[in-house]
Design a protein around this motif. Sequence first.
Motif, PDB file in Angstrom:
ATOM      1  N   UNK A 127      15.883 -23.950 -10.012  1.00 29.64           N
ATOM      2  CA  UNK A 127      15.765 -23.113  -8.816  1.00 29.64           C
ATOM      3  C   UNK A 127      16.613 -21.858  -8.995  1.00 29.64           C
ATOM      4  N   UNK A 128      17.822 -22.049  -9.514  1.00 27.98           N
ATOM      5  CA  UNK A 128      18.728 -20.912  -9.722  1.00 27.98           C
ATOM      6  C   UNK A 128      18.126 -19.874 -10.649  1.00 27.98           C
ATOM      7  N   UNK A 129      17.517 -20.326 -11.730  1.00 32.64           N
ATOM      8  CA  UNK A 129      16.959 -19.362 -12.678  1.00 32.64           C
ATOM      9  C   UNK A 129      15.750 -18.643 -12.088  1.00 32.64           C
ATOM     10  N   UNK A 130      15.017 -19.327 -11.226  1.00 30.35           N
ATOM     11  CA  UNK A 130      13.909 -18.656 -10.558  1.00 30.35           C
ATOM     12  C   UNK A 130      14.459 -17.576  -9.619  1.00 30.35           C
ATOM     13  N   UNK A 131      15.540 -17.936  -8.883  1.00 28.75           N
ATOM     14  CA  UNK A 131      16.159 -16.967  -7.976  1.00 28.75           C
ATOM     15  C   UNK A 131      16.671 -15.758  -8.740  1.00 28.75           C
ATOM     16  N   UNK A 132      17.193 -15.996  -9.948  1.00 32.03           N
ATOM     17  CA  UNK A 132      17.710 -14.881 -10.744  1.00 32.03           C
ATOM     18  C   UNK A 132      16.609 -13.857 -10.975  1.00 32.03           C
ATOM     19  N   UNK A 133      15.448 -14.320 -11.391  1.00 36.50           N
ATOM     20  CA  UNK A 133      14.345 -13.386 -11.651  1.00 36.50           C
ATOM     21  C   UNK A 133      13.878 -12.715 -10.370  1.00 36.50           C
ATOM     22  N   UNK A 134      13.907 -13.471  -9.267  1.00 35.29           N
ATOM     23  CA  UNK A 134      13.515 -12.893  -7.977  1.00 35.29           C
ATOM     24  C   UNK A 134      14.468 -11.763  -7.609  1.00 35.29           C
ATOM     25  N   UNK A 135      15.776 -12.033  -7.770  1.00 37.80           N
ATOM     26  CA  UNK A 135      16.787 -11.029  -7.443  1.00 37.80           C
ATOM     27  C   UNK A 135      16.601  -9.788  -8.312  1.00 37.80           C
ATOM     28  N   UNK A 136      16.398 -10.009  -9.621  1.00 36.97           N
ATOM     29  CA  UNK A 136      16.259  -8.869 -10.526  1.00 36.97           C
ATOM     30  C   UNK A 136      15.052  -8.026 -10.146  1.00 36.97           C
ATOM     31  N   UNK A 137      13.922  -8.683  -9.925  1.00 32.54           N
ATOM     32  CA  UNK A 137      12.689  -7.933  -9.676  1.00 32.54           C
ATOM     33  C   UNK A 137      12.726  -7.274  -8.302  1.00 32.54           C
ATOM     34  N   UNK A 138      13.034  -8.065  -7.269  1.00 34.70           N
ATOM     35  CA  UNK A 138      12.819  -7.570  -5.912  1.00 34.70           C
ATOM     36  C   UNK A 138      13.918  -6.604  -5.460  1.00 34.70           C
ATOM     37  N   UNK A 139      15.191  -6.942  -5.707  1.00 30.56           N
ATOM     38  CA  UNK A 139      16.247  -6.054  -5.189  1.00 30.56           C
ATOM     39  C   UNK A 139      16.165  -4.687  -5.844  1.00 30.56           C
ATOM     40  N   UNK A 140      15.960  -4.659  -7.166  1.00 27.86           N
ATOM     41  CA  UNK A 140      15.914  -3.353  -7.828  1.00 27.86           C
ATOM     42  C   UNK A 140      14.722  -2.529  -7.359  1.00 27.86           C
ATOM     43  N   UNK A 141      13.568  -3.175  -7.194  1.00 27.57           N
ATOM     44  CA  UNK A 141      12.380  -2.401  -6.830  1.00 27.57           C
ATOM     45  C   UNK A 141      12.420  -1.917  -5.384  1.00 27.57           C
ATOM     46  N   UNK A 142      13.067  -2.717  -4.501  1.00 23.67           N
ATOM     47  CA  UNK A 142      13.098  -2.277  -3.103  1.00 23.67           C
ATOM     48  C   UNK A 142      14.206  -1.262  -2.837  1.00 23.67           C
ATOM     49  N   UNK A 143      15.108  -1.074  -3.814  1.00 23.27           N
ATOM     50  CA  UNK A 143      16.225  -0.150  -3.577  1.00 23.27           C
ATOM     51  C   UNK A 143      16.409   0.751  -4.789  1.00 23.27           C
ATOM     52  N   UNK A 144      15.415   1.622  -5.059  1.00 24.89           N
ATOM     53  CA  UNK A 144      15.657   2.522  -6.195  1.00 24.89           C
ATOM     54  C   UNK A 144      16.237   3.853  -5.712  1.00 24.89           C
ATOM     55  N   UNK A 145      15.956   4.934  -6.392  1.00 25.97           N
ATOM     56  CA  UNK A 145      16.756   6.145  -6.216  1.00 25.97           C
ATOM     57  C   UNK A 145      16.630   6.832  -4.848  1.00 25.97           C
ATOM     58  N   UNK A 146      15.428   6.880  -4.311  1.00 22.29           N
ATOM     59  CA  UNK A 146      15.230   7.684  -3.106  1.00 22.29           C
ATOM     60  C   UNK A 146      15.003   6.769  -1.907  1.00 22.29           C
TER      61      UNK A 146
END
Lengths: 180, 461
Positions: free
Chosen positions: B387-406
């Motif tokens: 579960x933790x490793x799945x969450x890791x990928x979720x965090x990497x993909x979703x947080x970065x994409x929803x909060x980029x430069x602008x």
Amino acid sequence: MLHRSHIYGVMGEFSSPEELIHAVEKVREAGYRRVNAYSPFPVEGLSEALGLKRNMVPLICLIGGLTGGLGGFFFQYWVAVIAYPLNIAGRPLNSWPAFIPVTFELTILGAALSAVLGMLALNKLPQPHHPVFNVPRFTHASSDRFFVCIEAKDPKFHIAESARLLQELHAHHITEVSDD
Amino acid sequence: MSAGQPPLDSPEIRRLSPVLGPGYTFGSVTDKISAIVLTRPTSLGWFIGFSIAFSLMGLMTIAIGWLIIKGTGIWGINIPVGWGFAIVNFVWWIGIGHAGTLISAILFLLNQKWRTSINRFAEAMTLFAVACAGIFPLIHTGRPWMAFYMFPYPSTMGLWPQFRSPLIWDVFAVSTYGTVSLLFWYVGLIPDLATLRDRSIKKPMKIIYGMLSMGWRGSARHWHRYQSAYLLLAGLATPLVLSVHTVVSFDFAVAIVPGWHTTIFPPYFVAGAIYSGFAMVLTIAIPLRKAYNLEDFITMRHLDNMAKVMLATGLIVAYGYFIEFFMALYSGNKFDVFLVQQRLHGPYAPFYYALILCNILTPQLLWFYKMRHNVAVLFIMSIVVNIGMWLERFVIVVISLTRDFVPSAWGRYSPTFWDWATFIGTMGMFVTLIFLFVRVLPAISIAEMRELVAETAEEEK
């Protein structure tokens, strides 16, 4: 001696890897060269006892790997420089560092495929039938018994003599292997 | 207990913990493992487990069918989160596969005897995990029937793939990985298929196993070349397995998105992959040894060693998380610092804390001998890590994409029913394949177990 085409050889059965190696050594000492052993797992020292030379699989694997790698690299070069050049802000067309991952993967792919296919081809597999399968007890060769076969093609082969040699080595169930 | 006896977890006793139970012969290991496939009646538990898994796989089929009819709009993906579950699940599944190759190749090269009884099903797990992983990018293209565009072939349009793109590297890495894993697994299976051919009583089984074994007869000349080929495959699979998750991490690291564009990604992705893979091997091994009474073959020593590998790779992953934070703060890059703040305080912060709990804090229990020898704890731990490793990928993909430069490009992402259906469906497919595999092929390598018996006998002399 008389060449008897319907006989493949004489086979003896042993119950441990140590006995197998001992028997193979003795059979070879007696001057036989067309000898083979069958075991349910690779027995350490058996290749040496049979006098097997280094095999060709590593060389085939190397050639396959080089073909995959070089072919992979120059194919990408051809695509990026000749067949479909894209001018992206004047950057060099032969951007070779970007081609390395695919080159690497194709090297591995070429090497692995040629190692496996080479091994199977040299072993002449798949081969659905072989004379040794005519021996009823040979089904144990894939579980818990070890077999030595003196083949009829050996110039020294003589059915009674060869069988006696195996008997002296305390082989169980000595059988002749028919060739059909 | 007599005074002279050392306590159960003393070093003397630990050293004696064997990789194979006592009293086994060539014949008895062969009997015991082949009986699972050939003679033991299929248990009710197998049918129940298989039915559940197969129903979930049916759910996947429906989800994919609906996707093909309606398009990717049925998923939660949007702009800016174009990747979503498809990539999260792809990376998760590919990572799980890595342990199989590590066990079969790297531990083989390192001459680790304890790999023998777990390598076969770990390799099967690799293949099935890669199959599950492969589904996601395929259906994520939106038009899976056009997926062959990714391969270089001479088309009438004169088009060629862009070989400078990490996504094309991924195609080559994953397809090579799938192919080499299949070869490795099949080459290992050949002698065992011959055993099954020789021991099956029913004619159809004899013919099927006979064809699959290609007429293997255990000839010394064949073994000679076989061993060369097997060793070469192990040597080739070792750099391959390290390259696959490296290439997967390039999908992220080559982009300039904050939180992705870091050099720590390749090693930390590989460690994470092995971490989750070993967790999955434990998740499968624990019920398997119980169901088929294989405690003598998959001993506590195996579980203990796997737990130690999990602990070690888990610490590398923890180091990766630490370095991500450190580099963001040390570089002072405002986008990277902002991303760290978003992980800790943003809308997806609960996922991040859950990830830390699953991947870093809980596995610290594995430092203790008693925990590593408690099968129930290990089983729960393996699921927690997955579960933790799945969450890791979720965090990497979703947080970065929803909060980029602008800020105007910021967004939110939440999966829909169909996202979950596809994901859970692939788990069903994975378990279905595992069930079928255990039923029709030897889950433990018989030939290698015989070798182990011979080696153990040698040592005892």
